[in-house]
Enzyme design. Sequence first.
Site, PDB file in Angstrom:
ATOM      1  N   ALA B  21       2.547  17.881   2.699  1.00 13.04           N
ATOM      2  CA  ALA B  21       2.415  17.575   1.277  1.00 13.04           C
ATOM      3  C   ALA B  21       3.753  17.247   0.637  1.00 13.04           C
ATOM      4  O   ALA B  21       4.777  17.872   0.902  1.00 13.04           O
ATOM      5  CB  ALA B  21       1.764  18.738   0.547  1.00 13.04           C
ATOM      6  N   LYS B  22       3.694  16.259  -0.217  1.00 10.98           N
ATOM      7  CA  LYS B  22       4.867  15.899  -1.002  1.00 10.98           C
ATOM      8  C   LYS B  22       4.638  16.370  -2.425  1.00 10.98           C
ATOM      9  O   LYS B  22       3.505  16.465  -2.892  1.00 10.98           O
ATOM     10  CB  LYS B  22       5.045  14.377  -0.998  1.00 10.98           C
ATOM     11  CG  LYS B  22       5.419  13.824   0.353  1.00 10.98           C
ATOM     12  CD  LYS B  22       5.737  12.353   0.235  1.00 10.98           C
ATOM     13  CE  LYS B  22       5.977  11.742   1.613  1.00 10.98           C
ATOM     14  NZ  LYS B  22       6.072  10.288   1.541  1.00 10.98           N
ATOM     15  N   ARG B  23       5.727  16.649  -3.125  1.00 10.87           N
ATOM     16  CA  ARG B  23       5.606  16.958  -4.537  1.00 10.87           C
ATOM     17  C   ARG B  23       5.444  15.650  -5.303  1.00 10.87           C
ATOM     18  O   ARG B  23       5.955  14.616  -4.871  1.00 10.87           O
ATOM     19  CB  ARG B  23       6.860  17.699  -5.012  1.00 10.87           C
ATOM     20  CG  ARG B  23       6.897  19.087  -4.450  1.00 10.87           C
ATOM     21  CD  ARG B  23       8.265  19.681  -4.503  1.00 10.87           C
ATOM     22  NE  ARG B  23       8.140  21.090  -4.162  1.00 10.87           N
ATOM     23  CZ  ARG B  23       7.799  22.032  -5.025  1.00 10.87           C
ATOM     24  NH1 ARG B  23       7.572  21.728  -6.279  1.00 10.87           N
ATOM     25  NH2 ARG B  23       7.685  23.286  -4.642  1.00 10.87           N
ATOM     26  N   CYS B  43       7.132 -20.880 -13.048  1.00 15.90           N
ATOM     27  CA  CYS B  43       5.868 -20.135 -12.873  1.00 15.90           C
ATOM     28  C   CYS B  43       4.679 -20.962 -13.365  1.00 15.90           C
ATOM     29  O   CYS B  43       4.657 -21.374 -14.530  1.00 15.90           O
ATOM     30  CB  CYS B  43       5.946 -18.810 -13.635  1.00 15.90           C
ATOM     31  SG  CYS B  43       4.350 -17.980 -13.767  1.00 15.90           S
ATOM     32  N   HIS B 116       5.732 -13.579 -19.066  1.00 16.70           N
ATOM     33  CA  HIS B 116       5.898 -13.491 -17.615  1.00 16.70           C
ATOM     34  C   HIS B 116       6.204 -12.062 -17.162  1.00 16.70           C
ATOM     35  O   HIS B 116       5.906 -11.686 -16.031  1.00 16.70           O
ATOM     36  CB  HIS B 116       7.050 -14.421 -17.206  1.00 16.70           C
ATOM     37  CG  HIS B 116       7.236 -14.586 -15.728  1.00 16.70           C
ATOM     38  ND1 HIS B 116       6.331 -15.280 -14.938  1.00 16.70           N
ATOM     39  CD2 HIS B 116       8.209 -14.145 -14.886  1.00 16.70           C
ATOM     40  CE1 HIS B 116       6.755 -15.268 -13.675  1.00 16.70           C
ATOM     41  NE2 HIS B 116       7.889 -14.578 -13.617  1.00 16.70           N
ATOM     42  N   HIS B 167       3.522 -13.377 -12.405  1.00 16.71           N
ATOM     43  CA  HIS B 167       2.998 -13.431 -13.766  1.00 16.71           C
ATOM     44  C   HIS B 167       1.724 -12.580 -13.851  1.00 16.71           C
ATOM     45  O   HIS B 167       0.849 -12.683 -13.003  1.00 16.71           O
ATOM     46  CB  HIS B 167       2.690 -14.894 -14.125  1.00 16.71           C
ATOM     47  CG  HIS B 167       2.481 -15.115 -15.588  1.00 16.71           C
ATOM     48  ND1 HIS B 167       3.371 -15.805 -16.371  1.00 16.71           N
ATOM     49  CD2 HIS B 167       1.500 -14.703 -16.416  1.00 16.71           C
ATOM     50  CE1 HIS B 167       2.933 -15.840 -17.620  1.00 16.71           C
ATOM     51  NE2 HIS B 167       1.789 -15.163 -17.670  1.00 16.71           N
ATOM     52  N   HIS B 169      -1.707 -11.127 -13.976  1.00 13.34           N
ATOM     53  CA  HIS B 169      -3.029 -11.742 -13.880  1.00 13.34           C
ATOM     54  C   HIS B 169      -4.000 -10.829 -13.151  1.00 13.34           C
ATOM     55  O   HIS B 169      -3.591  -9.956 -12.387  1.00 13.34           O
ATOM     56  CB  HIS B 169      -2.947 -13.095 -13.167  1.00 13.34           C
ATOM     57  CG  HIS B 169      -2.566 -13.011 -11.715  1.00 13.34           C
ATOM     58  ND1 HIS B 169      -1.272 -12.749 -11.298  1.00 13.34           N
ATOM     59  CD2 HIS B 169      -3.302 -13.113 -10.579  1.00 13.34           C
ATOM     60  CE1 HIS B 169      -1.233 -12.734  -9.968  1.00 13.34           C
ATOM     61  NE2 HIS B 169      -2.444 -12.934  -9.509  1.00 13.34           N
ATOM     62  N   GLN B 171      -8.084 -11.118 -11.147  1.00 15.63           N
ATOM     63  CA  GLN B 171      -8.916 -12.113 -10.481  1.00 15.63           C
ATOM     64  C   GLN B 171     -10.379 -11.696 -10.525  1.00 15.63           C
ATOM     65  O   GLN B 171     -10.694 -10.513 -10.637  1.00 15.63           O
ATOM     66  CB  GLN B 171      -8.474 -12.307  -9.025  1.00 15.63           C
ATOM     67  CG  GLN B 171      -7.075 -12.876  -8.889  1.00 15.63           C
ATOM     68  CD  GLN B 171      -6.654 -13.053  -7.433  1.00 15.63           C
ATOM     69  OE1 GLN B 171      -7.181 -13.896  -6.727  1.00 15.63           O
ATOM     70  NE2 GLN B 171      -5.717 -12.236  -6.979  1.00 15.63           N
TER      71      GLN B 171
END
Lengths: 333, 333
Positions: B21-23, B43, B116, B167, B169, B171
Amino acid sequence: MSELRLNRATKEWIVVATERAKRPHQFLAKSAKERLPPFDPACPFCPGNESQTPPEVYILRKKGVGSPKQNWKIRVVTNKYPALRPRGKATEISGEFFKIAPGIGQHEVIIETPWHNKSIATLGLKQTEEICSVYQKRYQALEKDRRFKLIIIFRNHGASAGTSLKHPHSQVIALPLVPSSIRHLLEEAMRYYDDHGSCVFCDMMKEELLAKSRVVLNNPAFVGFHPFASRSPFETWIVPKKHNACFGNSSPQEIKLLAWALKAVLKKLHDKLGDPDYNLIVRTAPIKDAQEDYYHWYIQILPRLSIPAGFELGSGVYINTSLPEHTARFMRE
Amino acid sequence: MSELRLNRATKEWIVVATERAKRPHQFLAKSAKERLPPFDPACPFCPGNESQTPPEVYILRKKGVGSPKQNWKIRVVTNKYPALRPRGKATEISGEFFKIAPGIGQHEVIIETPWHNKSIATLGLKQTEEICSVYQKRYQALEKDRRFKLIIIFRNHGASAGTSLKHPHSQVIALPLVPSSIRHLLEEAMRYYDDHGSCVFCDMMKEELLAKSRVVLNNPAFVGFHPFASRSPFETWIVPKKHNACFGNSSPQEIKLLAWALKAVLKKLHDKLGDPDYNLIVRTAPIKDAQEDYYHWYIQILPRLSIPAGFELGSGVYINTSLPEHTARFMRE
């Protein structure tokens, strides 16, 4: 125009996006891998550092001079930070809505060679045979434990395939239950068997051999091909010709021919694509289904040449930007 | 010792590997992201470059001065390299063993803002409301096409989450079939409904609210939590309180409160983990199942803080190196 292809065994539909299609050589791994030394004093898997791992559960020694402790060809140790441990009784599920079970299982590491900078692609055939034989020995040892239900043997090659230690190794995890995704796979295979009276994997192998265009390897015991509905570019299946649901039940002759097939496929990937990262998975039936007529073990190799994103995670449909017919031809050339 | 946890809705078992386990703060994204300019002339999604994308299927304009062409808040265009295209008749599957279907569908890009260098985490609430509203408008437009069976709306944030254009977005992909993984999910939900007379997602939300420890957000219409059996660290579900299988059927008031919830969760992830890469998926029922009592739409956010490797690919069981109770507390602090 793109097309949808169905993998008859996994029942996954794949989008083959021909409008985005890349040519096989465009998958050449972009960044050359770091050149590793043959021995790394800081590596816990390198000879001389044996005390940094838990004790061996299996060791294949080499004959000869030198310290007996360091005189090994392959070592199998339990994982130092195991996902599961073989402590306690068989799985008992508790909890009302939130179901929980103790993490009983086994998690082993197969250190495949003393060489820090080798891999199956670059090791000798003899050593690859030993590795495949050790895969089977560990399978056979673990399947005897009645608490375990499914054994997964796998190999993560490279950082993008999820490996943290560079020294060549595979892993074995024994699970105390059969996950739902595997159950679904078996149910689909059973349904195919009901409808056709044959194993879908046997049929797939025969059909791929007939079609020829996606076959990359054919030896007396194994066929290697890029499946008709490959999830990702250069996905490769190595399927035993003789029907057999359980990897552990392979014959010694099959293990030899498996090593030959595995090395050939991985060497080709290494040489033609610039040592890409990949995951290798020995897909075998749950232990109790070892004798089933409708399931068939095989090896799946998934080069990490594309990133499954939101669409794949949300639909289970993978978009493959290559045609397996093209990638297989590229491998054969 | 590790434990196995079952996600009651997806029926996935997860290994919570407490020994590894990680903190929570250890998941802080290691490499600071490149600082993007507010506008990038190269872009294709930036204002002034509208001609570089296919024409809009939907546009939300802003009032005011300037070129009418560039006066937009959100543009929806078909993907220039679509995985699927809306050409031809409903899916016809052909082939003997190798089944194939034409790639009929729709693949759209929602350009979320002219800026952007913004993202939902850093955009205003009003703009996030517009984005959620456009999600719904596109859903409602596409569900009318009888050739489509399932609509997936998703957002890939960052290179490791599979995005190629920086940029901001989202879908949308409309699929001409219901993939087997979604069918299995529905079957499991149906089975739960048979056994309990209630929707498993409704029950999960109620149980998470009772348990409190994994809840990260609670507004009049939505609950956000790190699921008891999270696949990966900081996985977050945003679930509507009112039972509803279909995202498209949300009320205008729900869309407003969804935007509030989404922005709150993504801003917290951004601020506390250093803008990690993530995938966001609107998981909604197949179109024909919009009215089902047993399924429930929700949003799944999967930060890319770990790499699924051979074991996960081979078993469908994910190893999570964090406790959702810990990561949720970290988010609440």
